[in-house]
Design a protein around this motif. Structure first.
Motif, PDB file in Angstrom:
ATOM      1  N   LEU A   1       0.810  -1.219   0.000  1.00 20.85           N
ATOM      2  CA  LEU A   1       0.000   0.000   0.000  1.00 20.85           C
ATOM      3  C   LEU A   1       0.847   1.274   0.000  1.00 20.85           C
TER       4      LEU A   1
ATOM      5  N   THR B   1       0.285   3.462  -2.952  1.00 22.14           N
ATOM      6  CA  THR B   1      -0.991   4.123  -3.209  1.00 22.14           C
ATOM      7  C   THR B   1      -0.840   5.615  -2.996  1.00 22.14           C
TER       8      THR B   1
ATOM      9  N   ARG C   1      -5.447   9.732  -2.522  1.00 21.24           N
ATOM     10  CA  ARG C   1      -6.811   9.531  -3.039  1.00 21.24           C
ATOM     11  C   ARG C   1      -7.186   8.052  -3.060  1.00 21.24           C
ATOM     12  N   ASP C   2      -6.230   7.224  -3.481  1.00 22.37           N
ATOM     13  CA  ASP C   2      -6.479   5.782  -3.507  1.00 22.37           C
ATOM     14  C   ASP C   2      -6.865   5.289  -2.118  1.00 22.37           C
TER      15      ASP C   2
ATOM     16  N   ARG D   1     -10.260   6.268  -0.876  1.00 20.12           N
ATOM     17  CA  ARG D   1     -11.310   5.455  -1.494  1.00 20.12           C
ATOM     18  C   ARG D   1     -11.393   4.080  -0.833  1.00 20.12           C
ATOM     19  N   VAL D   2     -10.214   3.505  -0.576  1.00 19.67           N
ATOM     20  CA  VAL D   2     -10.175   2.202   0.095  1.00 19.67           C
ATOM     21  C   VAL D   2     -10.906   2.300   1.435  1.00 19.67           C
TER      22      VAL D   2
ATOM     23  N   GLU E   1     -13.195   4.602   2.450  1.00 19.72           N
ATOM     24  CA  GLU E   1     -14.633   4.869   2.308  1.00 19.72           C
ATOM     25  C   GLU E   1     -15.395   3.600   1.951  1.00 19.72           C
ATOM     26  N   ARG E   2     -14.806   2.788   1.104  1.00 24.92           N
ATOM     27  CA  ARG E   2     -15.483   1.541   0.729  1.00 24.92           C
ATOM     28  C   ARG E   2     -15.528   0.566   1.899  1.00 24.92           C
TER      29      ARG E   2
ATOM     30  N   LEU F   1     -15.805   1.449   4.967  1.00 30.51           N
ATOM     31  CA  LEU F   1     -16.883   1.940   5.826  1.00 30.51           C
ATOM     32  C   LEU F   1     -18.222   1.387   5.366  1.00 30.51           C
ATOM     33  N   ARG F   2     -18.411   1.384   4.047  1.00 29.08           N
ATOM     34  CA  ARG F   2     -19.693   0.919   3.507  1.00 29.08           C
ATOM     35  C   ARG F   2     -19.844  -0.591   3.688  1.00 29.08           C
ATOM     36  N   ARG F   3     -18.783  -1.327   3.484  1.00 29.21           N
ATOM     37  CA  ARG F   3     -18.872  -2.784   3.666  1.00 29.21           C
ATOM     38  C   ARG F   3     -19.137  -3.141   5.124  1.00 29.21           C
ATOM     39  N   ALA F   4     -18.526  -2.366   6.026  1.00 30.42           N
ATOM     40  CA  ALA F   4     -18.685  -2.664   7.443  1.00 30.42           C
ATOM     41  C   ALA F   4     -19.999  -2.103   7.983  1.00 30.42           C
TER      42      ALA F   4
ATOM     43  N   HIS G   1     -20.982  13.139   0.289  1.00 27.19           N
ATOM     44  CA  HIS G   1     -19.751  12.412   0.582  1.00 27.19           C
ATOM     45  C   HIS G   1     -19.646  12.154   2.069  1.00 27.19           C
ATOM     46  N   PRO G   2     -19.021  11.048   2.450  1.00 26.97           N
ATOM     47  CA  PRO G   2     -18.841  10.810   3.881  1.00 26.97           C
ATOM     48  C   PRO G   2     -17.978  11.908   4.491  1.00 26.97           C
TER      49      PRO G   2
ATOM     50  N   VAL H   1       0.809   2.130  -8.200  1.00 28.26           N
ATOM     51  CA  VAL H   1      -0.245   1.359  -7.535  1.00 28.26           C
ATOM     52  C   VAL H   1      -0.877   0.335  -8.484  1.00 28.26           C
TER      53      VAL H   1
ATOM     54  N   ILE I   1       0.730  -3.295  -8.141  1.00 24.73           N
ATOM     55  CA  ILE I   1       0.955  -3.975  -6.859  1.00 24.73           C
ATOM     56  C   ILE I   1      -0.032  -5.099  -6.573  1.00 24.73           C
TER      57      ILE I   1
ATOM     58  N   THR J   1      -7.463  -0.793  -6.039  1.00 25.43           N
ATOM     59  CA  THR J   1      -6.943   0.201  -5.123  1.00 25.43           C
ATOM     60  C   THR J   1      -6.656   1.475  -5.908  1.00 25.43           C
TER      61      THR J   1
ATOM     62  N   GLU K   1     -22.157  -5.754  -0.674  1.00 23.85           N
ATOM     63  CA  GLU K   1     -21.585  -6.206   0.592  1.00 23.85           C
ATOM     64  C   GLU K   1     -20.096  -6.503   0.454  1.00 23.85           C
TER      65      GLU K   1
ATOM     66  N   GLY L   1     -18.342  -2.473  -1.372  1.00 19.53           N
ATOM     67  CA  GLY L   1     -18.456  -1.124  -0.825  1.00 19.53           C
ATOM     68  C   GLY L   1     -18.610  -0.058  -1.901  1.00 19.53           C
TER      69      GLY L   1
ATOM     70  N   ARG M   1     -27.103  10.545  -5.804  1.00 19.98           N
ATOM     71  CA  ARG M   1     -26.276  10.709  -6.983  1.00 19.98           C
ATOM     72  C   ARG M   1     -27.026  10.466  -8.280  1.00 19.98           C
TER      73      ARG M   1
ATOM     74  N   THR N   1     -25.320   3.413   4.547  1.00 20.30           N
ATOM     75  CA  THR N   1     -24.544   2.434   3.790  1.00 20.30           C
ATOM     76  C   THR N   1     -25.479   1.309   3.352  1.00 20.30           C
TER      77      THR N   1
ATOM     78  N   VAL O   1     -25.116  -1.779   3.666  1.00 25.58           N
ATOM     79  CA  VAL O   1     -24.921  -3.001   4.439  1.00 25.58           C
ATOM     80  C   VAL O   1     -25.410  -2.778   5.859  1.00 25.58           C
TER      81      VAL O   1
ATOM     82  N   ASN P   1     -25.076  -3.791   9.561  1.00 26.71           N
ATOM     83  CA  ASN P   1     -24.160  -4.499  10.455  1.00 26.71           C
ATOM     84  C   ASN P   1     -24.763  -4.480  11.853  1.00 26.71           C
TER      85      ASN P   1
END
Lengths: 258, 655
Positions: A11, A14, A17-18, A21-22, A24-25, A27-30, A43-44, B19, B22, B255, B304, B307, B365, B641, B643, B645
């Motif tokens: 990482l 990265t 910005r990368d 984004r990682v 923020e995503r 956060l959404r998955r969790a 935006h969050p 990036v 990787i 990424t 899920e 994200g 959006r 979100t 999802v 939880n």
């Protein structure tokens, strides 16, 4: 809430910005109830306080996030830890106290592993740089070539050998995985290897570890190193003795007295 | 198999956007090398940011990695800055997953969405240490297997690939895997030649097993098998029942920034609208819909596991799904308040309506609206069989503008068969009418219309495969007139943007699309003189292609014009005639004649079969709803979100 996070292993390549984004995503998955901004394209609400440059690892990055409702921070920490990719770890979460977080980030300690230059030459260069008052280096920015004084921002710089301990996380844990060759496996490489630890004040224009490396090359006419891996070890306010103060300490103290 | 990462890492700080090299993307997988018997390397021959979101590669990657004893990794084209460093340091083409050398895999599967990736294939082969020509490869080298839409005419790269799969890949990759597994378990009897023979016997096209004979005048005399295992015709593959193939289940999340940052679900495959320029619509028949239940399940599982903040419902014409209203409403209900956008990237103007507009804009959006009338005049739209009327378009954009959109994008083509200046100038009239109508219904002045124009390239397996391609000068001249027509209108013109790149890349795309094996020499010559990333304006060199073609082709009795601007006759043997997409060549010719007479053709989903030939040849049938499968129960997530939880649902409070 405020948090410290890491940027390790692959990482390191990265951009900020990368990584945002990682995060923020994740956060959404969790399913983290993060607060969103109003408006056409919400935006969050996350404020990133500075960010390590592309190519550089870090043990001490900071950000602040606003939640839509209060949740136990220990749960939040746990959920994010299990969702974020290897290399981006939330090291600590504290409730946000008063005062600006970015204002507390005055300086950084950097650790730079240098390969391909004789240790004795490196030592001479570090000594020369310490003795200089000002060393100008050039860097290409988006706006073109820019000259900056790498020495002026430098608070301290020291050199350690491969076997030296006490310079922060060892090479393996900093770089995250077994993808980093262990120098002590090959004796001839040890002689052409050194660890530079430096404290650099955040200034405008910002002085990066590679600018300091350039300064070393300028003062001692060093060749370009084969490898130079930089890691930010800590960030915070500089106290009078030149040590860096944990920027989350005031928040932690405030939370404790509540 | 050893990783090259240690050697690569020091170079990464010297290249742009490291990036992308990787790996480690969310939902990617690294399997144990020694535990796998069949190892695939999948390549999308373009930059990572374009290749990673490619659905085809993602689907096959997941299907293969789900199999025990099978391993699949990915590789993409490296930019010239890294290519140079890799050559200097002797680092081979590597996979991004475990950074293993591409040359060590059993199969290198390359997905060609566009012909402009051919030079990138050569770079990858060369960097991988795989001989460029199939005939020079030994048992040590991977089987180089091509797929994707461009592979429906693989003749220009016939020298460089070992084998080609036509059509859908889901089942084909599993069959090929089994074949290779069995072959290896037997101890690889007969080596590479035997493996290729077995592939050919199973319906995989092996170009080396066919000889092409040419006539004195440069035309193809015949294409004949030279190997007992090679069939006279090779047929495309068709995956039926998309609900059985809910891939990608866990889409890769880059990424790095990529061109499509969204959770994409293919809601149907195939299209029978019958647009005559559209190769995708012709070669992917028949229409096979995924059920609304299947779609909503994929969306939920995908959100899920990724994200992503946007769901894209993909197909060749998404609003044509028979249950699209239900699907969009169901998804908008479910994700209300979760900051999850919904988009239909390909929507026909005549299938768009107020309801759809509302569902697409409900959850915050609002993605851009793009429509593709393709032709400016009613007449040219009959020629290309894109039967949308100007009234449809004006009604649709009015709906959009009154529902809050401020901008629409319209796609057109220039250089279509029978096209005149007048047809192209009609684009300006249409755009002005859009602005006029938009200002009226919205009561605002700040609405915009961007028209984006591409040069038309005749494609194999379409009714236009016989057409003369317009010369870039003709196309550029018409574009100049069109621009003038738009900018000369002071009142409306400033609300209209025009996007057009010059017609030269289209001519080269045309050469590669309808070329035969002789064009392979041009590709190699271009690559040897430095040709890379031909799909990128900043890398593409028209002069390099023209001079390579001028050196290589005339000694063979043909030239660049022969392959591009020349109209073909009915009896000409086309380079891809032995590759069967199911379309009946006689039907294609009739449709071409109808095009020249500006006669339209209906869609077989709503009118009787018109005998294009696909279903009887392939043993397939149209699969459209209603699917009688209810949507996922609608429980709005409503927590910011998509999802839920439960860990966060206990009584809150900071600890």
């Amino acid at each position: 809430m405020r948090f410290r996070y890491t940027k390790r292993g692959h990482l390191r390549f990265t951009s900020h910005r990368d990584l945002a984004r990682v995060f923020e995503r994740a956060l959404r998955r969790a399913g983290v109830p993060v607060a969103y901004s109003e408006g056409y394209s919400p935006h969050p609400r996350i404020s990133w306080a500075g960010a390590a440059p592309t190519g550089v690892a870090s043990e001490a990055e900071y950000a602040e996030m606003q939640l839509a409702r209060e949740v136990p921070l220990a749960t939040l920490h746990e959920e994010l830890r299990s969702t974020l990719p290897a290399g981006m770890d939330i090291a600590e979460v504290v409730p946000a106290g008063t005062g600006s977080l970015p204002d507390r980030l005055e300086a950084s300690t950097w650790r730079v592993e240098v390969e391909g230059i004789d240790f004795s030459e490196l030592r001479r260069a570090v000594e020369l740089l310490r003795a200089s008052e000002s060393v100008e280096v050039e860097r290409m920015t988006k706006k073109g070539r820019r000259t900056l004084d790498a020495r002026a921002a430098l608070v301290d710089i020291r050199l350690h050998g491969a076997s030296t301990s006490g310079v922060g996380p060892d090479a393996e844990s900093v770089s995250g995985a077994s993808d980093v060759p262990r120098v002590d496996d090959c004796p001839d490489r040890v002689q052409r290897y050194g660890i530079i630890v430096m404290v650099v004040r955040h200034a405008t224009p910002v002085v990066r570890p590679d600018d300091v490396l350039k300064a070393l090359r300028v003062v001692a006419d060093l060749p370009t190193p084969e490898v130079a891996r930089a890691t930010r070890l800590e960030q915070g306010r500089l106290d009078d003795g030149g040590t860096i103060v944990d920027p989350l300490a005031p928040d932690r103290a405030a939370a404790g007295t509540r | 198999m050893e990783s090259v990462y240690d050697r690569l890492e020091p170079l990464l700080s010297q290249v742009s956007k490291p990036v992308q090299y990787i790996g480690g993307e969310l939902n990617s997988s690294v399997k144990d090398w020694d535990e796998a018997t069949v190892r695939w390397c999948l390549m999308y021959p373009d930059a990572y940011e374009v290749g990673l979101p490619n659905q085809g590669v993602m689907i096959l990657y997941e299907i293969l990695n789900e199999q025990p004893g099978v391993l699949a990794e990915r590789t993409y084209s490296v930019w010239p800055d890294l290519e140079e460093l890799m050559r200097e340091h002797g680092i081979p083409q590597f996979t991004v997953d475990a950074h293993r050398p591409v040359g060590a895999f059993d199969v290198l599967g390359v997905s060609f969405a566009t012909e402009l990736g051919y030079t990138n294939l050569l770079t990858a082969l060369d960097l991988a240490g795989i001989p460029l020509h199939a005939r020079d490869r030994t048992d040590e080298h991977p089987i180089v297997l091509a797929g994707g839409h461009a592979a429906f005419n693989p003749e220009p790269v016939a020298e460089f690939v070992d084998a080609v799969v036509l059509g859908d890949g889901e089942q084909a990759v599993l069959e090929i895997t089994e074949l290779i597994r069995a072959f290896k378990e037997e101890g690889t009897p007969g080596g590479r030649a035997e493996l290729l023979a077995r592939l050919a016997a199973q319906g995989v096209y092996v170009p080396g097993f066919y000889d092409v004979h040419y006539r004195e005048d440069g035309h193809i005399e015949e294409v004949v098998p030279n190997h007992p295992s090679a069939p006279h015709r090779v047929f495309k593959r068709t995956t039926m029942d998309l609900d059985e193939w809910p891939y990608p289940k866990q889409p890769l999340v880059p990424t790095a920034e990529s061109v499509h940052e969204r959770m994409s679900v293919e809601i149907f495959r195939g299209c029978t609208r019958g647009c005559r320029f559209c190769q995708a619509g012709m070669i992917t028949r028949p229409v096979r819909e995924r059920s609304n239940r299947g779609i909503t399940e994929m969306v939920q599982r995908g959100l899920e596991s990724t994200g992503f903040e946007e769901v894209g419902l993909l197909s060749l014409s998404s609003a044509d799904h028979s249950e699209i209203g239900e699907i969009t409403k169901g998804l908008a209900d479910r994700y209300e308040g979760s900051n999850t956008g919904l988009s239909l990237p390909s929507t026909r103007v005549d299938a768009f309506n107020v309801d759809l507009a509302n569902e697409l804009s409900r959850n915050g959006r609002r993605s851009g609206l793009t429509f593709a009338p393709e032709g400016g005049s009613e007449r040219i739209r009959r020629v290309i069989n894109k039967m949308v009327s100007e009234e449809d378009l004006i009604r649709t954009v009015s709906t959009a503008f009154s529902s809050g959109w401020r901008q629409v994008k319209l796609y057109f083509m220039c250089g279509l068969p029978t096209e005149t200046d007048e047809d192209v100038l009609q684009i300006a009239a249409m755009a002005k009418e859009v602005i006029r109508a938009g200002r009226e219904v919205s009561g605002r002045k700040d609405i915009r219309c961007t028209i984006s124009i591409g040069g038309f390239v005749p494609k194999p397996h379409t009714p236009f495969q016989w057409a003369s391609q317009a010369h870039p000068d003709t196309v550029d001249e018409r574009m100049r007139k069109l621009r003038k027509e738009i900018t000369s209108d002071r009142r409306l013109g400033r609300s209209i943007g025009v996007r057009y790149h010059d017609g030269k890349p289209s001519l080269i795309e045309g050469l590669l699309s309808r070329g035969d094996r002789r064009v392979g020499h041009v590709i190699e010559r271009v690559w040897r003189s430095g040709g890379r990333f031909d799909g990128w304006n900043e890398h593409f060199s028209f002069d390099r292609w023209v001079s390579a073609a001028a050196e290589v082709l005339p000694p063979l009795g043909v030239d660049l014009d022969w392959f591009t601007t020349r109209e073909r006759s009915e009896d000409e043997i086309l380079p891809w005639d032995h590759l069967d997409s199911g379309l009946d060549k006689e039907w294609l010719w009739t449709d071409w004649q109808d095009a020249l007479a500006a006669r339209e053709q209906d869609d077989c989903r709503w009118t009787p079969c018109f005998d294009c030939g696909v279903c009887p040849t392939m043993g397939t049938d149209i699969e459209v709803g209603p699917s009688d499968r209810p949507l996922l129960p609608i429980t709005p997530v409503n927590s910011g979100t998509p999802v839920r939880n439960t860990a966060f649902e206990s009584a809150g409070g900071a600890d």
